[in-house]
Scaffold this motif. Structure first.
Motif, PDB file in Angstrom:
ATOM      1  N   HIS A 235       6.412  -3.294  -7.275  1.00 12.06           N
ATOM      2  CA  HIS A 235       5.472  -3.625  -6.189  1.00 12.06           C
ATOM      3  C   HIS A 235       4.258  -2.698  -6.270  1.00 12.06           C
ATOM      4  O   HIS A 235       3.131  -3.106  -6.021  1.00 12.06           O
ATOM      5  CB  HIS A 235       6.132  -3.467  -4.812  1.00 12.06           C
ATOM      6  CG  HIS A 235       7.354  -4.317  -4.622  1.00 12.06           C
ATOM      7  ND1 HIS A 235       8.392  -3.966  -3.789  1.00 12.06           N
ATOM      8  CD2 HIS A 235       7.710  -5.510  -5.175  1.00 12.06           C
ATOM      9  CE1 HIS A 235       9.325  -4.897  -3.839  1.00 12.06           C
ATOM     10  NE2 HIS A 235       8.940  -5.837  -4.670  1.00 12.06           N
ATOM     11  N   PHE A 239       0.291  -3.693  -7.118  1.00 11.61           N
ATOM     12  CA  PHE A 239      -0.797  -3.267  -6.211  1.00 11.61           C
ATOM     13  C   PHE A 239      -1.865  -2.502  -6.992  1.00 11.61           C
ATOM     14  O   PHE A 239      -3.062  -2.752  -6.847  1.00 11.61           O
ATOM     15  CB  PHE A 239      -0.201  -2.392  -5.107  1.00 11.61           C
ATOM     16  CG  PHE A 239      -1.206  -1.725  -4.210  1.00 11.61           C
ATOM     17  CD1 PHE A 239      -1.836  -2.433  -3.182  1.00 11.61           C
ATOM     18  CD2 PHE A 239      -1.525  -0.372  -4.375  1.00 11.61           C
ATOM     19  CE1 PHE A 239      -2.756  -1.812  -2.345  1.00 11.61           C
ATOM     20  CE2 PHE A 239      -2.445   0.252  -3.551  1.00 11.61           C
ATOM     21  CZ  PHE A 239      -3.062  -0.468  -2.527  1.00 11.61           C
ATOM     22  N   ARG A 240      -1.420  -1.587  -7.864  1.00  9.31           N
ATOM     23  CA  ARG A 240      -2.393  -0.761  -8.592  1.00  9.31           C
ATOM     24  C   ARG A 240      -3.197  -1.617  -9.576  1.00  9.31           C
ATOM     25  O   ARG A 240      -4.375  -1.339  -9.824  1.00  9.31           O
ATOM     26  CB  ARG A 240      -1.685   0.378  -9.317  1.00  9.31           C
ATOM     27  CG  ARG A 240      -1.090   1.430  -8.369  1.00  9.31           C
ATOM     28  CD  ARG A 240      -0.994   2.774  -9.067  1.00  9.31           C
ATOM     29  NE  ARG A 240      -0.165   3.741  -8.349  1.00  9.31           N
ATOM     30  CZ  ARG A 240      -0.588   4.504  -7.342  1.00  9.31           C
ATOM     31  NH1 ARG A 240      -1.825   4.387  -6.896  1.00  9.31           N
ATOM     32  NH2 ARG A 240       0.226   5.382  -6.774  1.00  9.31           N
ATOM     33  N   ARG A 242      -4.103  -4.695  -9.063  1.00 14.94           N
ATOM     34  CA  ARG A 242      -5.100  -5.442  -8.271  1.00 14.94           C
ATOM     35  C   ARG A 242      -6.130  -4.511  -7.635  1.00 14.94           C
ATOM     36  O   ARG A 242      -7.290  -4.863  -7.488  1.00 14.94           O
ATOM     37  CB  ARG A 242      -4.382  -6.207  -7.150  1.00 14.94           C
ATOM     38  CG  ARG A 242      -3.940  -7.602  -7.523  1.00 14.94           C
ATOM     39  CD  ARG A 242      -3.655  -8.467  -6.301  1.00 14.94           C
ATOM     40  NE  ARG A 242      -2.911  -7.797  -5.248  1.00 14.94           N
ATOM     41  CZ  ARG A 242      -1.578  -7.677  -5.219  1.00 14.94           C
ATOM     42  NH1 ARG A 242      -0.866  -8.203  -6.195  1.00 14.94           N
ATOM     43  NH2 ARG A 242      -0.976  -7.053  -4.236  1.00 14.94           N
ATOM     44  N   HIS A 243      -5.673  -3.318  -7.236  1.00 17.83           N
ATOM     45  CA  HIS A 243      -6.556  -2.399  -6.486  1.00 17.83           C
ATOM     46  C   HIS A 243      -6.444  -0.999  -7.085  1.00 17.83           C
ATOM     47  O   HIS A 243      -5.776  -0.125  -6.518  1.00 17.83           O
ATOM     48  CB  HIS A 243      -6.135  -2.348  -5.008  1.00 17.83           C
ATOM     49  CG  HIS A 243      -6.027  -3.681  -4.354  1.00 17.83           C
ATOM     50  ND1 HIS A 243      -7.123  -4.462  -4.076  1.00 17.83           N
ATOM     51  CD2 HIS A 243      -4.956  -4.383  -3.920  1.00 17.83           C
ATOM     52  CE1 HIS A 243      -6.739  -5.580  -3.504  1.00 17.83           C
ATOM     53  NE2 HIS A 243      -5.428  -5.564  -3.403  1.00 17.83           N
ATOM     54  N   VAL A 248      -1.043   4.858  -2.398  1.00 19.92           N
ATOM     55  CA  VAL A 248       0.326   4.420  -2.087  1.00 19.92           C
ATOM     56  C   VAL A 248       1.042   5.526  -1.331  1.00 19.92           C
ATOM     57  O   VAL A 248       1.008   6.697  -1.737  1.00 19.92           O
ATOM     58  CB  VAL A 248       1.101   4.079  -3.383  1.00 19.92           C
ATOM     59  CG1 VAL A 248       2.520   3.627  -3.061  1.00 19.92           C
ATOM     60  CG2 VAL A 248       0.366   3.016  -4.196  1.00 19.92           C
ATOM     61  N   ARG A 283      -7.852   1.784   1.026  1.00 22.79           N
ATOM     62  CA  ARG A 283      -6.849   0.713   0.972  1.00 22.79           C
ATOM     63  C   ARG A 283      -5.483   1.353   0.710  1.00 22.79           C
ATOM     64  O   ARG A 283      -5.344   2.189  -0.179  1.00 22.79           O
ATOM     65  CB  ARG A 283      -7.199  -0.251  -0.171  1.00 22.79           C
ATOM     66  CG  ARG A 283      -6.329  -1.491  -0.218  1.00 22.79           C
ATOM     67  CD  ARG A 283      -6.686  -2.334  -1.417  1.00 22.79           C
ATOM     68  NE  ARG A 283      -7.975  -2.976  -1.321  1.00 22.79           N
ATOM     69  CZ  ARG A 283      -8.207  -4.126  -0.693  1.00 22.79           C
ATOM     70  NH1 ARG A 283      -7.219  -4.766  -0.113  1.00 22.79           N
ATOM     71  NH2 ARG A 283      -9.421  -4.651  -0.680  1.00 22.79           N
ATOM     72  N   LEU A 285      -1.121   1.015   0.333  1.00 24.19           N
ATOM     73  CA  LEU A 285       0.144   0.282   0.200  1.00 24.19           C
ATOM     74  C   LEU A 285       1.204   1.182   0.826  1.00 24.19           C
ATOM     75  O   LEU A 285       1.354   2.348   0.435  1.00 24.19           O
ATOM     76  CB  LEU A 285       0.478   0.033  -1.271  1.00 24.19           C
ATOM     77  CG  LEU A 285       1.753  -0.774  -1.514  1.00 24.19           C
ATOM     78  CD1 LEU A 285       1.558  -2.230  -1.085  1.00 24.19           C
ATOM     79  CD2 LEU A 285       2.170  -0.726  -2.983  1.00 24.19           C
ATOM     80  N   HIS A 308      -1.477  -2.487   3.498  1.00 19.66           N
ATOM     81  CA  HIS A 308      -0.596  -3.532   2.967  1.00 19.66           C
ATOM     82  C   HIS A 308       0.849  -3.062   3.039  1.00 19.66           C
ATOM     83  O   HIS A 308       1.132  -1.886   2.840  1.00 19.66           O
ATOM     84  CB  HIS A 308      -0.897  -3.819   1.489  1.00 19.66           C
ATOM     85  CG  HIS A 308      -2.313  -4.201   1.218  1.00 19.66           C
ATOM     86  ND1 HIS A 308      -2.718  -5.485   0.973  1.00 19.66           N
ATOM     87  CD2 HIS A 308      -3.431  -3.442   1.137  1.00 19.66           C
ATOM     88  CE1 HIS A 308      -4.019  -5.513   0.754  1.00 19.66           C
ATOM     89  NE2 HIS A 308      -4.481  -4.283   0.842  1.00 19.66           N
ATOM     90  N   MET A 310       4.609  -2.894   1.424  1.00 19.19           N
ATOM     91  CA  MET A 310       4.959  -2.785   0.011  1.00 19.19           C
ATOM     92  C   MET A 310       5.748  -3.967  -0.536  1.00 19.19           C
ATOM     93  O   MET A 310       5.535  -4.380  -1.670  1.00 19.19           O
ATOM     94  CB  MET A 310       5.718  -1.470  -0.247  1.00 19.19           C
ATOM     95  CG  MET A 310       5.849  -1.161  -1.724  1.00 19.19           C
ATOM     96  SD  MET A 310       6.612   0.426  -2.055  1.00 19.19           S
ATOM     97  CE  MET A 310       5.313   1.583  -1.693  1.00 19.19           C
TER      98      MET A 310
END
Ligand code: 13P
Ligand code: SF4
Length: 366
Positions: A235, A239-240, A242-243, A248, A283, A285, A308, A310
């Protein structure tokens, strides 16, 4: 004549808005005789009524400091037990729904921990070489076990300070019930993974060889949180990808793989503080329970922060969710009528020994 409590059944038919108004009225009527403590995982409809919110450490300090006659704990069973243990004898700790337990806490019980202690005794002398450390997510009798065997309690906030204290007492630690908090804390302290072994209470001798026990620095009970085990390293990778600029943050009940991949690891209170202090536009996670993550999302989106969750699936703590406005309303209206329902009372000998372990924790906590 003993007055009978108001029945719970009619409250099940009340909608949340009706409960909200009645909870406010009951709080007004009870005034300073009442304090409501709310854990960060509580649903919004309950959380908004808390006089104080916090993680386990902050709420246990709050319970100890409170002057109120009634401490209504919107959280889970072990939290209300700690409130009872740390409050004065004339104060009353209440859990609005007695079914609100913690599945991780239930993974260790006194009988099996005593059996493990005895089995360790076949390899070494635990009274001189092992400090028992229980996560606060455990029953009062396990805290009492730690109290009478030179041990201590920890929370997700102070686990490192507690382990440093524990190693100052004896060379090894028996850590229960959450293997992940124990392993993540040991890892952060630089203890090699080979020196952290898992004790399986369903296996003879924990499933460990004598050599493994002799070599171990931390013996980790094979318990886990069903919510935090849902978070996976993939997960974080997704995330990393995409962003790449995103950050995190995870709770230490998540696995070692997740915590190692996170930028920050800490308690629910730490997670809130870290997101709050981050610059606008950050941003995040977040690897912890959904009610808290949703609240962070709502609170900080006005500052342009994106928060977001996770896991791709819903993972709520179903036992925290048991505390609903209907149960809270029922509890408070009974108090207004002078009746205590759902009192949590730890028997005095257990409470005294558990307090010993909790006091050690409060002393070494930052
Ligand atoms: P905190 O003490 O960090 O709030 O954690 C309690 C808990 O049960 C997390 O699952
Ligand atoms: Fe227990 Fe996990 Fe719920 Fe926390 S989130 S109270 S550890 S079941």
């Amino acid at each position: 004549m003993v007055a009978t409590a108001l029945a719970l059944e009619p409250y099940a038919g009340l909608d949340d808005a009706a409960c909200d108004a009645r909870i406010r009225a009951a709080r007004e009527a009870l005034g300073e005789r009442l304090v409501i403590l709310g854990h960060h995982y509580q649903r919004d409809e309950v959380f908004r009524h808390a006089d104080y919110s916090g993680d386990s450490l902050k709420l246990s300090r709050q319970a100890a400091a409170s002057a109120a006659e009634y401490i209504v704990f919107c959280g889970v069973h072990f939290m209300a037990e700690v409130a009872d243990i740390l409050s004065r004898p004339d104060q009353v700790a209440i859990l609005p729904d007695l079914v609100a337990g913690c599945s991780m806490a239930d993974m260790a019980d006194l009988e099996r921990v005593e059996a493990a202690w005895a089995a360790l005794g076949e390899v070494l002398d635990p009274e001189t070489s092992v400090t028992p450390v229980t996560y606060i997510n455990s029953s009062a009798d396990l805290k009492a076990f730690c109290g009478r065997h030179g041990g201590i309690v920890c929370t997700s906030t102070n686990a490192r300070h507690v382990l440093e204290w524990a190693f100052g007492q004896r060379e090894k630690v028996l850590f229960f019930p959450d293997q992940h908090l124990g392993r993540n804390t040991g890892d952060a302290m630089g203890i090699p993974l080979e020196e952290m072994v898992v004790w399986d209470p369903d296996q003879p001798g924990g499933g460990l060889s004598r050599e493994a026990v002799q070599r171990a620095r931390i013996i980790l009970w094979k318990g886990f949180c069903s919510v935090h085990q849902m978070f996976r390293p993939e997960h974080i990778d997704a995330f990393r990808a995409r962003h790449p600029e995103g950050l995190v943050i995870s709770h230490p009940e998540a696995s070692l793989e997740v915590c190692r991949k996170s930028d920050y690891v800490g308690s629910t209170e730490y997670i809130i503080r870290t997101v709050a202090e981050s610059p606008p536009g950050t941003r995040w996670l977040v690897g912890t329970e959904l009610n808290l993550v949703n609240r962070l999302h709502e609170r900080f989106r006005g500052e342009g922060k994106q928060v977001h969750f996770m896991a791709p699936t819903v993972c709520m703590c179903s036992t925290m969710f048991r505390i609903d406005p209907q149960h809270l309303c029922w509890t408070l209206e009974n108090l207004v009528e002078g009746r205590v329902v759902n009192r949590i009372q730890v028997p005095p000998p257990v409470a005294d020994q558990a307090r010993t372990a909790l006091d050690r924790m409060l002393e070494v906590s930052p």
